[in-house]
Design an enzyme around this catalytic site. Structure first.
Site, PDB file in Angstrom:
ATOM      1  N   ALA A  40       0.807  -1.222   0.000  1.00  0.00           N
ATOM      2  CA  ALA A  40       0.000   0.000   0.000  1.00  0.00           C
ATOM      3  C   ALA A  40       0.837   1.268   0.000  1.00  0.00           C
ATOM      4  O   ALA A  40       0.317   2.355  -0.242  1.00  0.00           O
ATOM      5  CB  ALA A  40      -0.936   0.005   1.207  1.00  0.00           C
ATOM      6  N   THR A  77       1.394  -0.529   9.782  1.00  0.00           N
ATOM      7  CA  THR A  77       1.506  -1.855   9.170  1.00  0.00           C
ATOM      8  C   THR A  77       0.476  -2.841   9.706  1.00  0.00           C
ATOM      9  O   THR A  77      -0.051  -3.667   8.951  1.00  0.00           O
ATOM     10  CB  THR A  77       2.921  -2.408   9.388  1.00  0.00           C
ATOM     11  OG1 THR A  77       3.293  -2.248  10.766  1.00  0.00           O
ATOM     12  CG2 THR A  77       3.934  -1.665   8.521  1.00  0.00           C
ATOM     13  N   LYS A 107      14.715  -9.695 -36.455  1.00  0.00           N
ATOM     14  CA  LYS A 107      13.438  -9.484 -35.764  1.00  0.00           C
ATOM     15  C   LYS A 107      12.368 -10.369 -36.384  1.00  0.00           C
ATOM     16  O   LYS A 107      12.193 -10.417 -37.591  1.00  0.00           O
ATOM     17  CB  LYS A 107      13.048  -8.000 -35.867  1.00  0.00           C
ATOM     18  CG  LYS A 107      11.821  -7.580 -35.060  1.00  0.00           C
ATOM     19  CD  LYS A 107      10.503  -7.683 -35.817  1.00  0.00           C
ATOM     20  CE  LYS A 107      10.416  -6.775 -37.003  1.00  0.00           C
ATOM     21  NZ  LYS A 107       9.071  -6.856 -37.662  1.00  0.00           N
ATOM     22  N   HIS A 115      27.381 -10.185 -41.406  1.00  0.00           N
ATOM     23  CA  HIS A 115      27.832  -8.797 -41.295  1.00  0.00           C
ATOM     24  C   HIS A 115      26.737  -7.804 -41.685  1.00  0.00           C
ATOM     25  O   HIS A 115      26.105  -7.934 -42.729  1.00  0.00           O
ATOM     26  CB  HIS A 115      29.030  -8.500 -42.223  1.00  0.00           C
ATOM     27  CG  HIS A 115      29.974  -9.625 -42.416  1.00  0.00           C
ATOM     28  ND1 HIS A 115      30.985  -9.901 -41.528  1.00  0.00           N
ATOM     29  CD2 HIS A 115      30.068 -10.553 -43.398  1.00  0.00           C
ATOM     30  CE1 HIS A 115      31.667 -10.947 -41.958  1.00  0.00           C
ATOM     31  NE2 HIS A 115      31.131 -11.368 -43.087  1.00  0.00           N
ATOM     32  N   SER A 148      25.104  -9.761 -56.082  1.00  0.00           N
ATOM     33  CA  SER A 148      25.407  -8.665 -55.164  1.00  0.00           C
ATOM     34  C   SER A 148      24.884  -7.339 -55.700  1.00  0.00           C
ATOM     35  O   SER A 148      24.901  -7.079 -56.907  1.00  0.00           O
ATOM     36  CB  SER A 148      26.917  -8.561 -54.960  1.00  0.00           C
ATOM     37  OG  SER A 148      27.413  -9.732 -54.360  1.00  0.00           O
ATOM     38  N   ARG A 187      19.954  -4.901 -60.869  1.00  0.00           N
ATOM     39  CA  ARG A 187      20.773  -3.685 -60.827  1.00  0.00           C
ATOM     40  C   ARG A 187      21.050  -3.249 -62.260  1.00  0.00           C
ATOM     41  O   ARG A 187      20.929  -4.031 -63.213  1.00  0.00           O
ATOM     42  CB  ARG A 187      22.091  -3.952 -60.091  1.00  0.00           C
ATOM     43  CG  ARG A 187      22.974  -4.965 -60.789  1.00  0.00           C
ATOM     44  CD  ARG A 187      24.184  -5.339 -59.963  1.00  0.00           C
ATOM     45  NE  ARG A 187      25.078  -6.210 -60.723  1.00  0.00           N
ATOM     46  CZ  ARG A 187      25.784  -7.198 -60.201  1.00  0.00           C
ATOM     47  NH1 ARG A 187      25.683  -7.468 -58.919  1.00  0.00           N
ATOM     48  NH2 ARG A 187      26.596  -7.917 -60.954  1.00  0.00           N
TER      49      ARG A 187
END
Length: 448
Positions: free
Chosen positions: A11, A82, A335, A347, A407, A424
């Site tokens: 409390a 108390t 994640k 890396h 790459s 690319r």
């Protein structure tokens, strides 16, 4: 089996914390103080739990009810001491039990063994049992006054004589009562003191005067440490971390510099794991045998498989599941991803909302582009795929088994199994043009 009611006093406002958060909701090892207490109470075989709340009652009740089922909640509407707080749980006391165990919600380091020792004394015929400790410096603590080997009173320091202040046996705050006498003893406590409060410690002298069996059980000091300010919160957390590291090392976990590693209350680490310095384990982490967690890694909500290698400087976020022998290298973030056996992300990569097969190689600088500003999208990569360095994989996306991503590619379409994908612009090379370019740039510089 003796029935037991435990009353947890929660409390207090905790003004010395200088926080709007109720004191018992501050955390060590990711768990509120009061939940640490409740956890040990349950391990001590308590059958009924009552929690007395006051300041921040709504928040405290929410945390307690989320952590444990069937807790009885009582509110102390006035702060009158108390003993008054304990009597707020009168309805629970009236039900009748063999043992009544009274603990404070701000003593997170209490261990079940100490609670069981108090209960064992009740089973052996005691009516009142107090937890005591030997203090190197007893200043500030109530002293335990004994006569002929019996505890007869608890003397608060402000009321103690010079001779009594020399006593080093102090009140630890935890109290066990014979359920037969608990309510009647509590009701006899008065408020004849300067603060006009009802002190729970007075129960010892009342019981002694009535000829009841009053005993004291000596417990380790670190079991009864209370938290009253942020520094004491830090000290309690440090002691908890030391205990956790000790237990893990005794179980077969190698921790190279334990004082630099932070664990959460639910961290699970199997024998045979090695942990290098400066590692943080957030909530919900499980590490299997043979894994190595390299320095400066941050893990939360993740499962690390057998013989995996993490870091250095790696971050595993909630929902990460790594199979055996996976490698997550330096400056990588993972994640909500499942990564198959022996796959490597060595890396400078971000992998999110992904399912990656076995023996996949993710090249340096690869990222999954999983968020469109409104929704998260998933990427699936099959077994034995090779993702070249500096690739951007735009989800939703499927890359088949054995496929090869060149790459520097930006991949926006699904790639069938055993295919090569390039995303690319074609390289253009102009032979000997570098000399002409330098001359032109130099001339422009001289004009300025």
């Amino acid at each position: 089996m003796r029935s037991c009611l435990s009353i947890v006093l929660a409390a207090g406002e905790g003004t010395r914390m200088k926080s709007s958060l109720p004191k018992v909701l501050h955390k060590i090892a990711g768990l509120p103080l009061i939940c640490h207490v409740i956890k040990q109470i349950e391990l001590a075989g308590v059958s009924q739990l009552a929690v007395v709340v006051g300041f921040g009652a709504k928040d405290v009740v929410h945390v307690v009810e989320s952590f444990v089922k069937n807790a009885m909640i009582f509110e102390q509407k006035e702060r009158l001491g108390t003993a008054h707080a304990v009597l707020s749980a009168r309805l629970a006391l009236q039900k009748g039990v063999d043992d009544v165990l009274i603990v404070f919600g701000d003593t997170p380091l209490i261990e079940q063994d100490s609670l069981l020792q108090l209960r064992a004394q009740l089973a052996g015929g005691a009516d009142v049992v107090v937890a005591g400790f030997r203090a190197f410096n007893p200043t500030g603590y109530g002293r335990l006054l004994e006569k002929n080997g019996k505890l007869i009173a608890i003397i608060e320091e402000k009321d103690a004589s010079d001779e009594e202040k020399k006593l080093s046996f102090c009140n630890g705050g935890i109290l066990a009562l014979n359920g037969k006498y608990a309510l009647s003893l509590l009701e006899k406590i008065g408020n004849n003191n300067s603060k006009r409060e009802y002190y729970l410690t007075d129960i010892v002298s009342i019981a002694s005067q009535e000829g009841l069996d009053v005993r004291v059980v000596e417990v380790p000091f670190d079991n009864i440490i209370g938290v009253n300010n942020c520094f004491e919160l830090f000290e309690a957390d440090s002691l908890w971390q030391k205990r956790k590291a000790r237990d893990l090392m005794l179980s077969g976990v190698t921790i190279l510099k334990p004082e630099t590693v932070y664990f959460s209350y639910d961290t699970q680490i199997k024998p045979g794991v090695m942990i290098e310095p400066n590692v943080y384990f957030g909530l919900g982490v499980k590490v299997h045998s043979g894994a190595v967690i390299h320095a400066f890694s941050y893990l939360e909500g993740a499962v690390v498989g057998t013989d995996a290698r993490i870091g250095p400087y790696a971050r595993l976020r909630p929902g990460t599941e790594l199979a055996g022998s996976v490698k997550i290298g330096n400056f990588c973030e993972v994640k909500k991803a499942k990564i198959g056996k022996a796959s490597k992300i060595n890396h400078l990569s971000y992998i999110g909302d992904a399912e990656i097969g076995a023996q996949v190689n993710i090249g340096a600088g690869t990222i999954t582009c999983n968020y469109d500003g409104f929704h998260k999208h998933k990427i699936m990569i099959g077994d034995h795929a090779f993702i070249g360095s500096n690739s951007a994989l735009v989800s939703p996306l499927m890359i088949g088994d054995g496929s090869y991503i060149a790459s520097g590619s930006v991949i926006t379409e699904d790639v069938p199994m055993n295919s090569i994908a390039l995303g690319r612009a074609r390289q253009v090379t102009k032979k000997d043009y570098a000399m002409k370019l330098r001359a032109r740039l130099s001339a422009n510089q001289q004009k300025k």
